[in-house]
Design a protein around this motif. Structure first.
Motif, PDB file in Angstrom:
ATOM      1  N   SER A  17       0.824  -1.203   0.000  1.00  0.00           N
ATOM      2  CA  SER A  17       0.000   0.000   0.000  1.00  0.00           C
ATOM      3  C   SER A  17       0.864   1.261   0.000  1.00  0.00           C
ATOM      4  O   SER A  17       0.573   2.213  -0.719  1.00  0.00           O
ATOM      5  N   VAL A  18       1.930   1.244   0.790  1.00  0.00           N
ATOM      6  CA  VAL A  18       2.830   2.403   0.843  1.00  0.00           C
ATOM      7  C   VAL A  18       3.539   2.578  -0.491  1.00  0.00           C
ATOM      8  O   VAL A  18       3.687   3.703  -0.983  1.00  0.00           O
ATOM      9  N   SER A  19       3.963   1.492  -1.110  1.00  0.00           N
ATOM     10  CA  SER A  19       4.632   1.580  -2.414  1.00  0.00           C
ATOM     11  C   SER A  19       3.687   2.170  -3.466  1.00  0.00           C
ATOM     12  O   SER A  19       4.098   3.022  -4.258  1.00  0.00           O
ATOM     13  N   GLN A  26       4.179  10.465  -6.467  1.00  0.00           N
ATOM     14  CA  GLN A  26       5.533  10.796  -6.902  1.00  0.00           C
ATOM     15  C   GLN A  26       6.396  11.328  -5.753  1.00  0.00           C
ATOM     16  O   GLN A  26       6.996  12.390  -5.834  1.00  0.00           O
ATOM     17  N   ILE A  27       6.459  10.555  -4.693  1.00  0.00           N
ATOM     18  CA  ILE A  27       7.218  10.939  -3.504  1.00  0.00           C
ATOM     19  C   ILE A  27       8.709  11.001  -3.808  1.00  0.00           C
ATOM     20  O   ILE A  27       9.424  11.841  -3.261  1.00  0.00           O
ATOM     21  N   GLY A  28       9.200  10.155  -4.699  1.00  0.00           N
ATOM     22  CA  GLY A  28      10.614  10.174  -5.066  1.00  0.00           C
ATOM     23  C   GLY A  28      11.027  11.509  -5.662  1.00  0.00           C
ATOM     24  O   GLY A  28      12.104  12.041  -5.343  1.00  0.00           O
ATOM     25  N   PHE A  52       8.556   4.989   6.365  1.00  0.00           N
ATOM     26  CA  PHE A  52       7.124   5.263   6.264  1.00  0.00           C
ATOM     27  C   PHE A  52       6.317   4.040   6.681  1.00  0.00           C
ATOM     28  O   PHE A  52       5.314   4.166   7.392  1.00  0.00           O
ATOM     29  N   CYS A  53       6.745   2.858   6.277  1.00  0.00           N
ATOM     30  CA  CYS A  53       6.062   1.614   6.676  1.00  0.00           C
ATOM     31  C   CYS A  53       6.212   1.370   8.171  1.00  0.00           C
ATOM     32  O   CYS A  53       5.323   0.799   8.799  1.00  0.00           O
ATOM     33  N   LEU A  54       7.334   1.797   8.715  1.00  0.00           N
ATOM     34  CA  LEU A  54       7.597   1.580  10.133  1.00  0.00           C
ATOM     35  C   LEU A  54       6.577   2.300  11.012  1.00  0.00           C
ATOM     36  O   LEU A  54       6.217   1.815  12.078  1.00  0.00           O
ATOM     37  N   THR A  55       6.070   3.429  10.552  1.00  0.00           N
ATOM     38  CA  THR A  55       5.085   4.169  11.338  1.00  0.00           C
ATOM     39  C   THR A  55       3.758   3.409  11.454  1.00  0.00           C
ATOM     40  O   THR A  55       3.024   3.608  12.413  1.00  0.00           O
ATOM     41  N   PHE A  56       3.465   2.551  10.473  1.00  0.00           N
ATOM     42  CA  PHE A  56       2.205   1.812  10.483  1.00  0.00           C
ATOM     43  C   PHE A  56       2.352   0.379  10.974  1.00  0.00           C
ATOM     44  O   PHE A  56       1.361  -0.336  11.078  1.00  0.00           O
ATOM     45  N   LYS A  76      21.096  -0.266  10.074  1.00  0.00           N
ATOM     46  CA  LYS A  76      20.466   0.799  10.846  1.00  0.00           C
ATOM     47  C   LYS A  76      21.232   2.112  10.720  1.00  0.00           C
ATOM     48  O   LYS A  76      20.636   3.182  10.823  1.00  0.00           O
ATOM     49  N   ASN A  77      22.533   2.057  10.474  1.00  0.00           N
ATOM     50  CA  ASN A  77      23.312   3.291  10.313  1.00  0.00           C
ATOM     51  C   ASN A  77      22.876   4.078   9.080  1.00  0.00           C
ATOM     52  O   ASN A  77      22.943   5.299   9.065  1.00  0.00           O
ATOM     53  N   THR A  78      22.433   3.380   8.046  1.00  0.00           N
ATOM     54  CA  THR A  78      21.913   4.050   6.852  1.00  0.00           C
ATOM     55  C   THR A  78      20.695   4.882   7.207  1.00  0.00           C
ATOM     56  O   THR A  78      20.545   6.020   6.748  1.00  0.00           O
ATOM     57  N   ILE A  79      19.825   4.346   8.029  1.00  0.00           N
ATOM     58  CA  ILE A  79      18.618   5.066   8.446  1.00  0.00           C
ATOM     59  C   ILE A  79      18.978   6.259   9.316  1.00  0.00           C
ATOM     60  O   ILE A  79      18.448   7.355   9.136  1.00  0.00           O
ATOM     61  N   TYR A  80      19.904   6.049  10.257  1.00  0.00           N
ATOM     62  CA  TYR A  80      20.310   7.154  11.131  1.00  0.00           C
ATOM     63  C   TYR A  80      20.989   8.274  10.344  1.00  0.00           C
ATOM     64  O   TYR A  80      20.756   9.451  10.623  1.00  0.00           O
ATOM     65  N   CYS A  81      21.801   7.934   9.363  1.00  0.00           N
ATOM     66  CA  CYS A  81      22.443   8.965   8.529  1.00  0.00           C
ATOM     67  C   CYS A  81      21.403   9.742   7.731  1.00  0.00           C
ATOM     68  O   CYS A  81      21.512  10.954   7.564  1.00  0.00           O
ATOM     69  N   PHE A  82      20.381   9.024   7.239  1.00  0.00           N
ATOM     70  CA  PHE A  82      19.312   9.694   6.502  1.00  0.00           C
ATOM     71  C   PHE A  82      18.558  10.668   7.398  1.00  0.00           C
ATOM     72  O   PHE A  82      18.289  11.799   7.025  1.00  0.00           O
ATOM     73  N   LEU A  83      18.224  10.234   8.602  1.00  0.00           N
ATOM     74  CA  LEU A  83      17.463  11.077   9.520  1.00  0.00           C
ATOM     75  C   LEU A  83      18.269  12.265  10.045  1.00  0.00           C
ATOM     76  O   LEU A  83      17.704  13.313  10.336  1.00  0.00           O
TER      77      LEU A  83
END
Length: 89
Positions: A17-19, A26-28, A52-56, A76-83
């Protein structure tokens, strides 16, 4: 107090659904306009889709990694660097 068991089929449904939502709106392209870019590695849209999926979902990133549900190709470091990236508007 009983806990709600994690249903893998429900997680796949949320991901699909998120995809679909991200393709339709056009979120990209919006992320690119907000200066959210990656030089190499995992596409940024995949990291954003996971967050985004993690929130649901009913589990945190920590619990997904601990129970083995987390099967994405980034760490997880990829996510932290993004945030924590100060260049993303």
């Amino acid at each position: 107090m009983s806990s709600i068991p994690y249903n893998v089929e429900n997680g796949n449904e949320i991901s699909n659904s998120v995809s679909n939502f991200m393709k339709e709106f056009q979120i990209g392209q919006l992320l690119f306009k907000c200066n959210a870019k990656k030089v190499k590695g995992i596409p940024l849209i995949e990291v954003f889709r996971y967050l985004f999926c993690l929130t649901f979902s009913d589990r945190s990133m920590y619990m997904q990694r601990k129970t083995g549900v987390f099967d994405d190709s980034f760490c997880k470091n990829t996510i932290y660097c993004f945030l924590n990236n100060p260049k993303i508007n």
